[in-house]
Design a protein around this motif. Structure first.
Motif, PDB file in Angstrom:
ATOM      1  N   ASN A   2     -10.506 -36.152  31.047  1.00 60.62           N
ATOM      2  CA  ASN A   2     -10.839 -36.933  29.873  1.00 60.62           C
ATOM      3  C   ASN A   2     -11.381 -35.691  28.899  1.00 60.62           C
ATOM      4  OD1 ASN A   2     -12.285 -38.531  28.134  1.00 60.62           O
ATOM      5  ND2 ASN A   2     -13.836 -38.939  29.614  1.00 60.62           N
ATOM      6  N   PRO A   3     -10.365 -35.699  27.870  1.00 60.47           N
ATOM      7  CA  PRO A   3     -10.642 -34.579  26.913  1.00 60.47           C
ATOM      8  C   PRO A   3     -11.957 -34.920  26.039  1.00 60.47           C
ATOM      9  CG  PRO A   3      -8.532 -35.205  26.989  1.00 60.47           C
ATOM     10  CD  PRO A   3      -9.023 -36.368  27.690  1.00 60.47           C
ATOM     11  N   LEU A   4     -12.589 -35.961  26.131  1.00 59.88           N
ATOM     12  CA  LEU A   4     -13.623 -36.458  25.408  1.00 59.88           C
ATOM     13  C   LEU A   4     -14.894 -36.611  26.067  1.00 59.88           C
ATOM     14  CD1 LEU A   4     -11.762 -38.702  22.361  1.00 59.88           C
ATOM     15  CD2 LEU A   4     -12.613 -36.360  22.289  1.00 59.88           C
ATOM     16  N   ASN A   5     -15.031 -36.025  27.244  1.00 64.00           N
ATOM     17  CA  ASN A   5     -16.236 -36.101  27.998  1.00 64.00           C
ATOM     18  C   ASN A   5     -17.191 -35.401  27.082  1.00 64.00           C
ATOM     19  OD1 ASN A   5     -18.249 -35.737  29.785  1.00 64.00           O
ATOM     20  ND2 ASN A   5     -16.818 -36.516  31.576  1.00 64.00           N
ATOM     21  N   ARG A   6     -18.296 -35.863  26.469  1.00 66.34           N
ATOM     22  CA  ARG A   6     -19.067 -35.390  25.531  1.00 66.34           C
ATOM     23  C   ARG A   6     -19.820 -34.440  26.414  1.00 66.34           C
ATOM     24  NH1 ARG A   6     -24.103 -35.518  23.758  1.00 66.34           N
ATOM     25  NH2 ARG A   6     -24.226 -34.897  21.515  1.00 66.34           N
ATOM     26  N   GLU A   7     -20.501 -34.976  27.421  1.00 64.58           N
ATOM     27  CA  GLU A   7     -21.499 -34.009  28.222  1.00 64.58           C
ATOM     28  C   GLU A   7     -20.828 -32.876  28.545  1.00 64.58           C
ATOM     29  OE1 GLU A   7     -23.443 -34.127  32.892  1.00 64.58           O
ATOM     30  OE2 GLU A   7     -22.315 -35.949  32.035  1.00 64.58           O
ATOM     31  N   VAL A   8     -19.651 -32.546  29.262  1.00 65.78           N
ATOM     32  CA  VAL A   8     -18.973 -31.522  29.659  1.00 65.78           C
ATOM     33  C   VAL A   8     -18.416 -30.555  28.679  1.00 65.78           C
ATOM     34  CG1 VAL A   8     -17.146 -30.801  31.041  1.00 65.78           C
ATOM     35  CG2 VAL A   8     -18.202 -32.703  31.942  1.00 65.78           C
ATOM     36  N   LEU A   9     -18.215 -31.428  27.447  1.00 67.50           N
ATOM     37  CA  LEU A   9     -17.678 -30.356  26.420  1.00 67.50           C
ATOM     38  C   LEU A   9     -19.030 -29.657  25.813  1.00 67.50           C
ATOM     39  CD1 LEU A   9     -15.491 -33.165  24.100  1.00 67.50           C
ATOM     40  CD2 LEU A   9     -14.811 -30.827  24.879  1.00 67.50           C
ATOM     41  N   VAL A  10     -20.072 -30.158  25.808  1.00 64.75           N
ATOM     42  CA  VAL A  10     -21.463 -29.399  25.550  1.00 64.75           C
ATOM     43  C   VAL A  10     -21.546 -28.482  26.467  1.00 64.75           C
ATOM     44  CG1 VAL A  10     -23.648 -29.589  25.197  1.00 64.75           C
ATOM     45  CG2 VAL A  10     -22.476 -31.376  24.347  1.00 64.75           C
ATOM     46  N   LYS A  11     -21.445 -28.506  27.787  1.00 65.02           N
ATOM     47  CA  LYS A  11     -21.751 -27.598  28.824  1.00 65.02           C
ATOM     48  C   LYS A  11     -20.639 -26.546  28.806  1.00 65.02           C
ATOM     49  CE  LYS A  11     -23.520 -30.933  32.503  1.00 65.02           C
ATOM     50  NZ  LYS A  11     -23.015 -31.382  33.886  1.00 65.02           N
ATOM     51  N   LEU A  12     -19.372 -26.719  28.612  1.00 67.37           N
ATOM     52  CA  LEU A  12     -18.287 -25.824  28.558  1.00 67.37           C
ATOM     53  C   LEU A  12     -18.725 -24.776  27.431  1.00 67.37           C
ATOM     54  CD1 LEU A  12     -15.889 -24.456  29.730  1.00 67.37           C
ATOM     55  CD2 LEU A  12     -14.600 -26.187  28.414  1.00 67.37           C
ATOM     56  N   ALA A  13     -18.811 -25.555  26.198  1.00 67.18           N
ATOM     57  CA  ALA A  13     -19.113 -24.835  25.047  1.00 67.18           C
ATOM     58  C   ALA A  13     -20.281 -23.700  25.169  1.00 67.18           C
ATOM     59  CB  ALA A  13     -19.315 -25.693  23.837  1.00 67.18           C
ATOM     60  N   THR A  14     -21.378 -24.296  25.890  1.00 63.46           N
ATOM     61  CA  THR A  14     -22.414 -23.545  25.973  1.00 63.46           C
ATOM     62  C   THR A  14     -22.171 -22.433  27.035  1.00 63.46           C
ATOM     63  OG1 THR A  14     -23.965 -25.442  25.629  1.00 63.46           O
ATOM     64  CG2 THR A  14     -24.862 -23.581  26.681  1.00 63.46           C
ATOM     65  N   VAL A  15     -21.588 -22.787  28.128  1.00 59.69           N
ATOM     66  CA  VAL A  15     -21.493 -21.609  29.060  1.00 59.69           C
ATOM     67  C   VAL A  15     -20.374 -20.586  28.440  1.00 59.69           C
ATOM     68  CG1 VAL A  15     -20.205 -20.980  31.159  1.00 59.69           C
ATOM     69  CG2 VAL A  15     -21.621 -22.853  30.926  1.00 59.69           C
ATOM     70  N   LEU A  16     -19.404 -20.838  27.770  1.00 63.77           N
ATOM     71  CA  LEU A  16     -18.472 -19.889  27.218  1.00 63.77           C
ATOM     72  C   LEU A  16     -19.057 -18.923  26.145  1.00 63.77           C
ATOM     73  CD1 LEU A  16     -15.390 -22.280  26.229  1.00 63.77           C
ATOM     74  CD2 LEU A  16     -15.615 -20.370  27.960  1.00 63.77           C
ATOM     75  N   GLN A  17     -20.195 -19.631  25.244  1.00 60.85           N
ATOM     76  CA  GLN A  17     -21.025 -18.841  24.287  1.00 60.85           C
ATOM     77  C   GLN A  17     -21.976 -17.706  24.942  1.00 60.85           C
ATOM     78  OE1 GLN A  17     -22.476 -22.294  21.825  1.00 60.85           O
ATOM     79  NE2 GLN A  17     -22.572 -20.798  20.485  1.00 60.85           N
ATOM     80  N   THR A  18     -22.325 -18.348  26.196  1.00 60.61           N
ATOM     81  CA  THR A  18     -23.377 -17.321  26.625  1.00 60.61           C
ATOM     82  C   THR A  18     -22.433 -16.229  27.780  1.00 60.61           C
ATOM     83  OG1 THR A  18     -24.753 -19.446  26.871  1.00 60.61           O
ATOM     84  CG2 THR A  18     -25.264 -17.543  28.366  1.00 60.61           C
ATOM     85  N   TYR A  19     -21.725 -16.559  28.373  1.00 58.84           N
ATOM     86  CA  TYR A  19     -21.036 -15.588  29.252  1.00 58.84           C
ATOM     87  C   TYR A  19     -19.746 -15.285  28.830  1.00 58.84           C
ATOM     88  CZ  TYR A  19     -24.691 -17.645  32.361  1.00 58.84           C
ATOM     89  OH  TYR A  19     -25.815 -18.043  32.998  1.00 58.84           O
ATOM     90  N   PHE A  20     -19.017 -15.840  27.944  1.00 60.96           N
ATOM     91  CA  PHE A  20     -17.694 -15.221  27.479  1.00 60.96           C
ATOM     92  C   PHE A  20     -17.501 -15.330  26.030  1.00 60.96           C
ATOM     93  CE2 PHE A  20     -17.322 -17.477  31.666  1.00 60.96           C
ATOM     94  CZ  PHE A  20     -16.791 -16.504  32.334  1.00 60.96           C
ATOM     95  N   PRO A  21     -18.320 -14.379  25.462  1.00 59.32           N
ATOM     96  CA  PRO A  21     -18.186 -14.256  23.876  1.00 59.32           C
ATOM     97  C   PRO A  21     -16.789 -13.932  23.451  1.00 59.32           C
ATOM     98  CG  PRO A  21     -19.284 -12.469  24.958  1.00 59.32           C
ATOM     99  CD  PRO A  21     -19.125 -13.116  26.060  1.00 59.32           C
ATOM    100  N   GLU A  22     -15.937 -13.188  24.353  1.00 65.53           N
ATOM    101  CA  GLU A  22     -14.425 -13.173  23.938  1.00 65.53           C
ATOM    102  C   GLU A  22     -13.698 -14.409  23.835  1.00 65.53           C
ATOM    103  OE1 GLU A  22     -14.625 -13.235  28.312  1.00 65.53           O
ATOM    104  OE2 GLU A  22     -15.913 -12.429  26.703  1.00 65.53           O
ATOM    105  N   GLN A  23     -14.278 -15.603  24.254  1.00 62.43           N
ATOM    106  CA  GLN A  23     -13.596 -16.657  24.387  1.00 62.43           C
ATOM    107  C   GLN A  23     -14.074 -17.857  23.127  1.00 62.43           C
ATOM    108  OE1 GLN A  23     -12.541 -18.452  28.178  1.00 62.43           O
ATOM    109  NE2 GLN A  23     -12.770 -16.536  29.413  1.00 62.43           N
ATOM    110  N   THR A  24     -14.172 -17.088  22.039  1.00 59.78           N
ATOM    111  CA  THR A  24     -14.657 -17.867  21.025  1.00 59.78           C
ATOM    112  C   THR A  24     -14.030 -19.191  20.574  1.00 59.78           C
ATOM    113  OG1 THR A  24     -15.694 -15.784  20.066  1.00 59.78           O
ATOM    114  CG2 THR A  24     -15.670 -17.558  18.580  1.00 59.78           C
TER     115      THR A  24
END
Length: 553
Positions: free
Chosen positions: A252-274
């Protein structure tokens, strides 16, 4: 013949064409449901579009077209909901329009709005409301599965399930289809309930294994990958967390809850995956929820990529939606300063300071604004005023005292500089920087003993500070005439920073004073070579000193 008389046959012809197109669309739709061939799907979409063109007041065309186009990925979930709302506005008493609208709202996890639509359909159907009752019970069960249900949710589920089942008794085809879906949802409910129980008692490996079984046993991997991702995040298994959240979004590409979670995790732990984080936030914009905050996050991501234009654009869009937000003003000001648009930066820094949501935070903004006045505009008075305003807001801001001392040093107001640095030392006596800066100001003021104490304290706190080592050497060499002691500190500075041009030059001077001609020559040569890169010194001065060692004319 009147204009109205001419229009009537045209309207009638269009109505007939709309009815014909709608009928062909239904036939193609039924074929698609049976054969699952994309050609039937495309044909149904085209005929539904024709039906709307001929008669824009056909509600059925809107909600069925929304379902097919969403299934093919041609429209977003939000657009599908808007299409169905159009159908409801055209025919408020159309049960199917209500059901389709509720269906898409449920997919968007807007369970409250979905339930309202299903209840409207039940009210319209009265005794013939079996289908909307059962669909509502299924929606409530899905809400319980995806969220933490309360006792009222369980009672509502039972009420609509039982009442809908009783009304559906004579409708066997619908009953078979419904119970197939219901059995799957009950399976999801069982796995979810047991999994949450295991999580509650921190039996995470067992819960994770159960969720993996659920992925294989049900058609709802989206739910269980989400749970697995949350467990992995708790256990700091960040790679697994990202992998699970990505699998949710595959379903489900438009799962809002998980989009928020993934974006937050990527920002926090994977700054190279901007780029992936940016993609998540751009999808979140489609929901039109928390839009300013999303643009704010996008602005910071673009700053990470050093994309100044897009960062400014994103922060401006955030500010357009919330003009009085001090944090948006501050971030936009920072983006402007990175783009060297300093007048715009000053304007928004001033706005952020005026809004003053928190004294400590605002004092930091004062420091940023003061640095522009000091370093870019050369406005000493404005810089001093801004730094002092920050200190009034937060008297414990160590950095502001250092900045205030630096601007006074730049203006060669030594007394004020010494006072600011001493205030910093009193505030934080364990930070070496205040002592190092105070040492320079005291040396310039000819307070040699005080400068000596200050530099020694700085080095005691941080022996790896090559600048303090070099400055202490200068004090011993030029202030106290002790070349031997000075050389030790110059050599320490060179060891700490092999590219320190000035330290080599000073080591040469100390060596020369001690009569170590060869050492002095080597140090002068090193400083001359490095100076071609750093341009810290007058090359002709170095060359003259080097030649003088050997009396070269």
């Amino acid at each position: 013949m009147s204009e109205q008389t001419l229009i009537q046959p045209i309207v009638a012809a269009n109505t007939d064409r709309a009815a014909e197109a709608l009928e062909k669309a239904r036939e193609a739709h039924e074929k698609y449901l049976v054969r699952q061939q994309n050609s039937d799907l495309q044909e149904a979409i085209e005929y539904y579009i024709d039906a709307v063109k001929y008669d824009p007041a056909l509600p059925e065309a809107y909600y069925r077209l929304a379902a097919l186009m969403w299934e093919q990925g041609q429209i977003s979930l939000e657009t599908a909901i808007e299409q169905c709302k159009t159908a409801v506005s055209l025919a408020p008493q159309n049960v199917n329009a209500r059901l389709y609208t509720g269906f898409f709202m449920k997919l968007a996890n807007d369970f409250k709005s979905a339930e309202n639509e299903f209840k409207s359909a039940i009210k319209m159907g009265k005794l013939k409301s079996a289908r909307p009752r059962l669909i509502l019970s299924q929606s409530i069960l899905q809400k319980i599965n995806s969220q933490n249900g309360n006792p009222a949710d369980y009672l509502s589920f039972l009420y609509y399930f039982v009442s809908g089942s009783l009304m559906l008794a004579w409708d066997k085809p619908s009953m078979k289809m419904f119970y197939k879906n219901m059995s799957d949802d009950l399976s999801v409910f069982t796995y979810n309930t047991v999994g949450k129980f295991l999580e509650k008692f921190k039996m995470y490996p067992s819960a994770e294994n159960l969720y993996r079984q659920a992925v294989m046993a049900t058609n709802h991997g989206e739910i269980f990958y989400n749970r697995m991702g949350d467990i992995a995040l708790k256990n700091k298994e960040i790679d697994l967390t990202v992998d699970c959240y990505r699998k949710v979004l595959e379903a489900n590409p438009l799962n809002r809850e998980v989009l928020v979670k993934l974006a937050t995790v990527l920002q926090t732990y994977f700054p190279e995956q901007t780029d992936e984080a940016i993609d998540c936030y751009e999808k979140l914009l489609e929901f039109n929820i928390d839009t300013p905050q999303i643009y704010y996050e996008l602005g910071h991501l673009y700053l990470t990529k050093e994309d100044k234009i897009n960062s400014i654009s994103a922060f401006k869009l955030a500010l357009d939606n919330d003009t009085e937000n001090p944090f948006y003003n501050n971030s936009l000001a920072y983006a402007y300063s990175k783009a060297e648009l300093y007048d715009d930066a000053i304007e928004h820094y001033q706005k952020a300071i005026a809004l003053n949501p928190d004294k400590e935070w605002t004092s930091i903004v004062c420091q940023a604004l003061g640095s522009i006045y000091a370093e870019v505009k050369g406005n000493v008075e404005a810089a001093v005023s801004t730094y002092q305003a920050g200190i009034i807001l937060d008297p414990n801001n160590y950095e502001l005292y250092l900045s205030l001392g630096d601007i006074h040093m730049a203006a060669y107001d030594l007394d004020s500089a010494i006072r600011a640095y001493c205030d910093a030392i009193m505030l934080n006596p364990e930070d070496y920087r205040g002592y190092s800066k105070a040492g320079v100001a005291l040396w310039e003021k000819d307070y040699l003993e005080e400068a000596l104490v200050s530099f020694h304290k700085s080095i005691d706190l941080n022996p790896d500070n090559e600048y303090a080592q070099n400055n202490l050497g200068i004090l011993y060499l030029d202030g106290l005439g002790d070349a031997e002691e000075a050389l030790e500190y110059f050599e320490n500075a060179v060891e700490l920073n092999p590219n320190y041009t000035l330290a080599y030059f000073n080591a040469a001077r100390a060596s020369e004073a001690m009569g170590f001609i060869n050492d002095a020559a080597n140090y002068y040569q090193m400083s001359m070579d490095l100076n071609k890169i750093t341009n810290d010194l007058d090359e002709e001065d170095i060359r003259t000193r080097l030649h003088k060692l050997f009396d070269i004319e």
